[in-house]
Design a protein around this motif. Structure first.
Motif, short mmCIF file in Angstrom:
data_model
loop_
_atom_site.label_atom_id
_atom_site.label_comp_id
_atom_site.label_asym_id
_atom_site.label_seq_id
_atom_site.Cartn_x
_atom_site.Cartn_y
_atom_site.Cartn_z
N ASP A 175 -46.37 -13.61 -24.07
CA ASP A 175 -47.54 -13.19 -23.29
C ASP A 175 -48.06 -14.38 -22.48
O ASP A 175 -47.92 -15.54 -22.88
CB ASP A 175 -48.65 -12.72 -24.24
N ALA A 176 -48.66 -14.10 -21.33
CA ALA A 176 -49.27 -15.15 -20.53
C ALA A 176 -50.56 -15.61 -21.23
O ALA A 176 -51.43 -14.80 -21.54
CB ALA A 176 -49.58 -14.65 -19.13
N ALA A 177 -50.65 -16.89 -21.52
CA ALA A 177 -51.82 -17.45 -22.19
C ALA A 177 -52.76 -18.05 -21.14
O ALA A 177 -52.34 -18.90 -20.35
CB ALA A 177 -51.40 -18.50 -23.20
N GLN A 178 -53.99 -17.62 -21.12
CA GLN A 178 -54.95 -18.12 -20.14
C GLN A 178 -55.52 -19.47 -20.58
O GLN A 178 -55.87 -19.65 -21.74
CB GLN A 178 -56.08 -17.11 -19.96
N THR A 179 -55.57 -20.42 -19.67
CA THR A 179 -56.16 -21.73 -19.95
C THR A 179 -57.21 -22.05 -18.88
O THR A 179 -57.34 -21.32 -17.89
CB THR A 179 -55.09 -22.85 -19.94
N GLN A 180 -57.89 -23.12 -19.07
CA GLN A 180 -58.95 -23.52 -18.14
C GLN A 180 -58.40 -23.79 -16.74
O GLN A 180 -59.11 -23.66 -15.74
CB GLN A 180 -59.65 -24.77 -18.67
N TYR A 181 -57.09 -24.15 -16.66
CA TYR A 181 -56.51 -24.52 -15.37
C TYR A 181 -55.50 -23.50 -14.84
O TYR A 181 -54.88 -23.72 -13.81
CB TYR A 181 -55.84 -25.89 -15.49
N GLY A 182 -55.34 -22.39 -15.56
CA GLY A 182 -54.41 -21.37 -15.10
C GLY A 182 -53.55 -20.86 -16.24
O GLY A 182 -53.51 -21.45 -17.34
N PRO A 183 -52.81 -19.76 -16.03
CA PRO A 183 -52.00 -19.17 -17.09
C PRO A 183 -50.74 -19.98 -17.40
O PRO A 183 -50.20 -20.66 -16.54
CB PRO A 183 -51.65 -17.79 -16.54
N VAL A 184 -50.31 -19.86 -18.65
CA VAL A 184 -49.05 -20.46 -19.07
C VAL A 184 -48.23 -19.35 -19.73
O VAL A 184 -48.75 -18.62 -20.60
CB VAL A 184 -49.26 -21.61 -20.09
N GLN A 185 -46.99 -19.21 -19.32
CA GLN A 185 -46.12 -18.18 -19.89
C GLN A 185 -44.71 -18.71 -20.01
O GLN A 185 -44.20 -19.35 -19.08
CB GLN A 185 -46.13 -16.92 -19.01
N VAL A 186 -44.08 -18.47 -21.15
CA VAL A 186 -42.73 -18.99 -21.37
C VAL A 186 -41.78 -17.86 -21.74
O VAL A 186 -42.19 -16.82 -22.24
CB VAL A 186 -42.72 -20.06 -22.49
N ARG A 187 -40.51 -18.12 -21.47
CA ARG A 187 -39.42 -17.23 -21.86
C ARG A 187 -38.49 -18.02 -22.78
O ARG A 187 -38.10 -19.14 -22.46
CB ARG A 187 -38.64 -16.73 -20.64
N VAL A 188 -38.15 -17.44 -23.91
CA VAL A 188 -37.37 -18.14 -24.93
C VAL A 188 -36.01 -17.49 -25.10
O VAL A 188 -35.89 -16.26 -25.10
CB VAL A 188 -38.12 -18.11 -26.29
N THR A 189 -34.98 -18.32 -25.21
CA THR A 189 -33.64 -17.82 -25.56
C THR A 189 -33.38 -18.20 -27.01
O THR A 189 -33.45 -19.37 -27.38
CB THR A 189 -32.56 -18.45 -24.65
N VAL A 190 -33.11 -17.18 -27.82
CA VAL A 190 -32.85 -17.38 -29.25
C VAL A 190 -31.43 -16.92 -29.55
O VAL A 190 -31.06 -15.79 -29.21
CB VAL A 190 -33.86 -16.60 -30.12
N SER A 191 -30.63 -17.79 -30.13
CA SER A 191 -29.24 -17.46 -30.46
C SER A 191 -28.95 -17.89 -31.89
O SER A 191 -29.21 -19.04 -32.26
CB SER A 191 -28.29 -18.16 -29.49
N GLY A 192 -28.43 -16.95 -32.68
CA GLY A 192 -28.12 -17.27 -34.06
C GLY A 192 -29.35 -17.67 -34.85
O GLY A 192 -29.27 -18.46 -35.78
N GLY A 193 -30.51 -17.13 -34.47
CA GLY A 193 -31.74 -17.46 -35.17
C GLY A 193 -32.36 -18.78 -34.77
O GLY A 193 -33.34 -19.21 -35.36
N LYS A 194 -31.82 -19.43 -33.74
CA LYS A 194 -32.34 -20.72 -33.30
C LYS A 194 -32.75 -20.67 -31.83
O LYS A 194 -32.14 -19.96 -31.04
CB LYS A 194 -31.29 -21.82 -33.50
N ILE A 195 -33.76 -21.45 -31.48
CA ILE A 195 -34.16 -21.57 -30.08
C ILE A 195 -33.15 -22.44 -29.36
O ILE A 195 -32.92 -23.58 -29.73
CB ILE A 195 -35.57 -22.20 -29.95
N THR A 196 -32.53 -21.89 -28.33
CA THR A 196 -31.54 -22.65 -27.56
C THR A 196 -32.04 -23.02 -26.18
O THR A 196 -31.46 -23.88 -25.51
CB THR A 196 -30.23 -21.87 -27.42
N GLY A 197 -33.13 -22.40 -25.74
CA GLY A 197 -33.68 -22.74 -24.43
C GLY A 197 -35.07 -22.14 -24.24
O GLY A 197 -35.37 -21.09 -24.80
N VAL A 198 -35.89 -22.84 -23.48
CA VAL A 198 -37.24 -22.34 -23.15
C VAL A 198 -37.46 -22.54 -21.67
O VAL A 198 -37.27 -23.65 -21.15
CB VAL A 198 -38.33 -23.08 -23.96
#
Length: 258
Positions: A175-198
């Motif tokens: 989800d896009a998280a609202q902050t004092q300076y603007g939104p932050v939103q990330v997309r995560v790649t999970v492979s084999g139960g591990k984070i491989t990229g953000v």
């Protein structure tokens, strides 16, 4: 019986001799050394020989997102081989007026730094702060894409081998998280139960935020991959961005868990 005339016999004998000579001459070329190459035993031309093998596999290019700066967009393309950056180039950079000189000086240095570091954790070039910030941002997005692609390939390979059943590759957007300076939103790649990229889809921008984002986001991405969770430290000088990043990251991981 009438006897043959002596002259007639001489003519017939002469004709036979001539025929024999013609027959011998017609057979002689078969034994000529030069005829061997024309008789089907010739060596094939070079073009008919087997070609050399192609280039080795494992290399590819990935282009980062264009990063907007005060003086124009910066976009980086990477060549990655066996998980390492072998080449970096700017396909877009500020141009026109003073920007031409700054770009000509800064971009080669940034390219060299990216290859040497193997990451987006590189120093800004003096006198080219905005260009450097845009370069780092686009470079990080290219690295995130490369990591996601590598994770996808690894997940496909594991599926083919029947290993890690039920733990394929997932790409999840938080989800896009609202902050004092603007939104932050990330997309995560999970492979084999591990984070491989953000990958960062949204982050504070404009004015001072451009520099803060360019510095903080690569560090947060590396920390997330290393920790394998949203339990990461905030980046100094980027408290709000870090908090929003962690919130969006956690929401993405919650979806993975579900």
């Amino acid at each position: 019986m009438r006897k043959s005339h002596p002259v007639r016999r001489a003519v017939l004998a002469g004709a036979a001799t001539v025929s024999g000579i013609v027959l011998l001459l017609s057979l002689k070329p078969a034994s000529d050394p030069g005829s061997a190459s024309a008789a089907g035993g010739a060596v094939p031309p070079v073009a008919a020989q087997s070609p050399q093998g192609g280039r080795g596999a494992g290399a590819g290019t990935v282009t980062g997102d264009a990063a907007s700066t005060q003086y124009g967009p910066v976009q980086v393309r990477l060549t990655v081989s066996d998980g390492k950056i072998t080449r970096a180039e700017a396909v877009q950079a500020p141009k026109g007026g003073q920007s031409d000189r700054i770009t000509a000086d800064a971009v080669p240095k940034l390219n060299q730094a990216a290859v040497a570091a193997g990451s987006a954790d590189i120093d800004a070039v003096s006198g080219a702060t905005y260009t450097s910030a845009g370069y780092v941002k686009s470079l990080q997005s290219a690295l995130d894409k490369a990591a996601a692609a590598a994770g996808s390939d690894a997940g496909a390979g594991a599926a083919e081998e029947g290993a890690g059943a039920g733990q394929g590759t997932q790409v999840l957007t938080g989800d896009a998280a609202q902050t004092q300076y603007g939104p932050v939103q990330v997309r995560v790649t999970v492979s084999g139960g591990k984070i491989t990229g953000v990958e960062t889809l949204q982050a504070p921008k404009g004015g001072r935020s451009d520099q803060v984002t360019a510095d903080a986001v690569p560090k947060l991405a590396r920390a997330a991959v290393a920790a394998g969770s949203a339990d990461i430290d905030a980046v100094s000088g980027a408290t709000y961005t870090s908090a929003g990043y962690k919130q969006s990251l956690q929401s993405a991981l919650d979806r993975a868990g579900g």
